[in-house]
Design a protein around this motif. Structure first.
Motif, PDB file in Angstrom:
ATOM      1  N   ILE A  62      26.672  43.751  -6.371  1.00 18.79           N
ATOM      2  CA  ILE A  62      27.796  43.292  -7.179  1.00 18.79           C
ATOM      3  C   ILE A  62      28.456  44.490  -7.852  1.00 18.79           C
ATOM      4  CG2 ILE A  62      28.552  41.728  -9.000  1.00 18.79           C
ATOM      5  CD1 ILE A  62      27.265  40.395  -6.519  1.00 18.79           C
ATOM      6  N   GLY A  63      29.781  44.621  -7.646  1.00 12.73           N
ATOM      7  CA  GLY A  63      30.526  45.714  -8.245  1.00 12.73           C
ATOM      8  C   GLY A  63      30.795  45.476  -9.713  1.00 12.73           C
ATOM      9  N   PRO A  64      31.345  46.463 -10.416  1.00 10.14           N
ATOM     10  CA  PRO A  64      31.576  46.361 -11.862  1.00 10.14           C
ATOM     11  C   PRO A  64      32.572  45.276 -12.246  1.00 10.14           C
ATOM     12  CG  PRO A  64      32.660  48.290 -10.957  1.00 10.14           C
ATOM     13  CD  PRO A  64      31.772  47.760  -9.882  1.00 10.14           C
ATOM     14  N   LEU A  67      32.968  41.402  -8.382  1.00 12.27           N
ATOM     15  CA  LEU A  67      33.093  41.135  -6.952  1.00 12.27           C
ATOM     16  C   LEU A  67      31.865  41.671  -6.224  1.00 12.27           C
ATOM     17  CD1 LEU A  67      36.805  42.103  -6.162  1.00 12.27           C
ATOM     18  CD2 LEU A  67      35.873  39.827  -6.610  1.00 12.27           C
ATOM     19  N   ALA A  68      31.469  40.966  -5.181  1.00 11.46           N
ATOM     20  CA  ALA A  68      30.391  41.455  -4.332  1.00 11.46           C
ATOM     21  C   ALA A  68      30.969  42.391  -3.281  1.00 11.46           C
ATOM     22  CB  ALA A  68      29.689  40.292  -3.648  1.00 11.46           C
ATOM     23  N   VAL A  69      30.263  43.477  -2.988  1.00  8.28           N
ATOM     24  CA  VAL A  69      30.638  44.287  -1.833  1.00  8.28           C
ATOM     25  C   VAL A  69      30.472  43.380  -0.614  1.00  8.28           C
ATOM     26  CG1 VAL A  69      30.104  46.325  -0.456  1.00  8.28           C
ATOM     27  CG2 VAL A  69      29.886  46.413  -2.955  1.00  8.28           C
ATOM     28  N   PRO A  70      31.555  43.148   0.151  1.00  2.50           N
ATOM     29  CA  PRO A  70      31.514  42.060   1.132  1.00  2.50           C
ATOM     30  C   PRO A  70      30.797  42.348   2.443  1.00  2.50           C
ATOM     31  CG  PRO A  70      33.685  43.062   1.085  1.00  2.50           C
ATOM     32  CD  PRO A  70      32.894  43.698  -0.015  1.00  2.50           C
ATOM     33  N   VAL A  71      30.065  43.445   2.513  1.00  3.10           N
ATOM     34  CA  VAL A  71      29.221  43.715   3.669  1.00  3.10           C
ATOM     35  C   VAL A  71      27.786  43.888   3.174  1.00  3.10           C
ATOM     36  CG1 VAL A  71      28.736  45.265   5.589  1.00  3.10           C
ATOM     37  CG2 VAL A  71      31.101  44.806   4.943  1.00  3.10           C
ATOM     38  N   ALA A  72      26.896  43.079   3.690  1.00  2.00           N
ATOM     39  CA  ALA A  72      25.514  43.082   3.222  1.00  2.00           C
ATOM     40  C   ALA A  72      24.877  44.449   3.415  1.00  2.00           C
ATOM     41  CB  ALA A  72      24.708  42.015   3.968  1.00  2.00           C
ATOM     42  N   VAL A 108      30.021  38.889   3.799  1.00  2.00           N
ATOM     43  CA  VAL A 108      29.829  37.822   2.819  1.00  2.00           C
ATOM     44  C   VAL A 108      31.042  37.719   1.900  1.00  2.00           C
ATOM     45  CG1 VAL A 108      27.329  38.137   2.869  1.00  2.00           C
ATOM     46  CG2 VAL A 108      28.690  39.353   1.160  1.00  2.00           C
ATOM     47  N   ALA A 109      31.139  36.607   1.212  1.00  2.00           N
ATOM     48  CA  ALA A 109      32.264  36.377   0.308  1.00  2.00           C
ATOM     49  C   ALA A 109      32.183  37.296  -0.899  1.00  2.00           C
ATOM     50  CB  ALA A 109      32.279  34.918  -0.145  1.00  2.00           C
ATOM     51  N   ALA A 110      33.270  38.008  -1.162  1.00  3.05           N
ATOM     52  CA  ALA A 110      33.311  38.889  -2.325  1.00  3.05           C
ATOM     53  C   ALA A 110      33.396  38.096  -3.620  1.00  3.05           C
ATOM     54  CB  ALA A 110      34.498  39.840  -2.219  1.00  3.05           C
ATOM     55  N   ALA A 111      33.928  36.895  -3.532  1.00  3.11           N
ATOM     56  CA  ALA A 111      34.129  36.059  -4.720  1.00  3.11           C
ATOM     57  C   ALA A 111      34.136  34.597  -4.294  1.00  3.11           C
ATOM     58  CB  ALA A 111      35.452  36.419  -5.404  1.00  3.11           C
TER      59      ALA A 111
END
Length: 212
Positions: A62-64, A67-72, A108-111
């Motif tokens: 998870i970024g600051p 949002l999730a970094v969308p690549v596992a 994966v979904a960033a949000a």
């Protein structure tokens, strides 16, 4: 003789109780048509769905910005800012970042949001997915996918970290450099999935100013 009769009576009673109990569970959770709001899914499948999110498995960073970094498996410090790089022979700006990863790596979904459009563009993004945020103000674009996650469909609500597909090279992507093309658009009321104003995803995912 009296003892044998007592044993037979107890046995018959036990069988009757067992049959009645079984009939109750079959009628409530059996193989017939399920009533609305009652699940008949096997417990194993239900449990699998509960932990299907890559975020829940600890595979997503998870970024600051939240949002999730969308690549596992990709960390923020592995990202490169390609937002302003030239594309199309210098005729346009990238307006996205490329997240390099091995072919087949989960995307994966960033949000959280709702899948608005699943679209194939042969000369563009290839296999793509557009997910609009819950408040309608943002659109997340995932392109050059190898394929979609099983069961992914338009209108589907998804959580942050839920599977979108896998990294690929479809569309106008270089087959020697599999990556996810990831873009974020700010959306005005009434704008369609192909509209919006692009913003740079890099600072949101990496936590530092982009270098262009």
């Amino acid at each position: 003789m009296g003892k044998l009769k007592l044993i037979l009576t107890n046995l018959v009673t036990a069988l009757v109780v067992c049959a009645v109990t079984s009939a109750f569970w079959i009628s409530a959770y059996g193989n017939g048509d399920a009533e609305e709001g009652v699940t008949t899914e096997p417990l194993a499948e239900t449990a699998e769905k509960a932990v299907s999110s890559a975020e829940a498995r600890g595979e997503v960073v998870i970024g600051p910005s939240g949002l999730a970094v969308p690549v596992a498996g990709i960390r923020p410090d592995q990202l490169v800012d390609t937002y302003k790089q030239a594309r199309g022979g210098g005729s346009r700006v990238h307006d996205a970042i490329d997240i390099m990863a091995d072919h087949g790596t989960p995307v994966v979904a960033a949000a959280p949001g709702r899948v608005e459009k699943l679209y194939f563009s042969k000369g563009g993004g290839g296999i793509t997915a557009y997910v609009r945020s819950e408040d309608g103000q943002w659109l997340y674009y995932y392109a050059h996918l190898q394929d979609y996650a099983p069961g992914l469909k338009e209108g589907q609500a998804i959580k942050r970290g839920d599977p979108i597909g896998r990294v690929g090279v479809t569309g106008n992507s270089n087959p020697d450099g599999p990556h996810l093309h990831f873009a974020i658009n700010r959306m005005k009321p009434g704008e369609k999935w192909y509209d919006g104003t692009p913003i740079n995803p890099y600072p949101l995912l990496a936590g530092r100013r982009g270098g262009g």
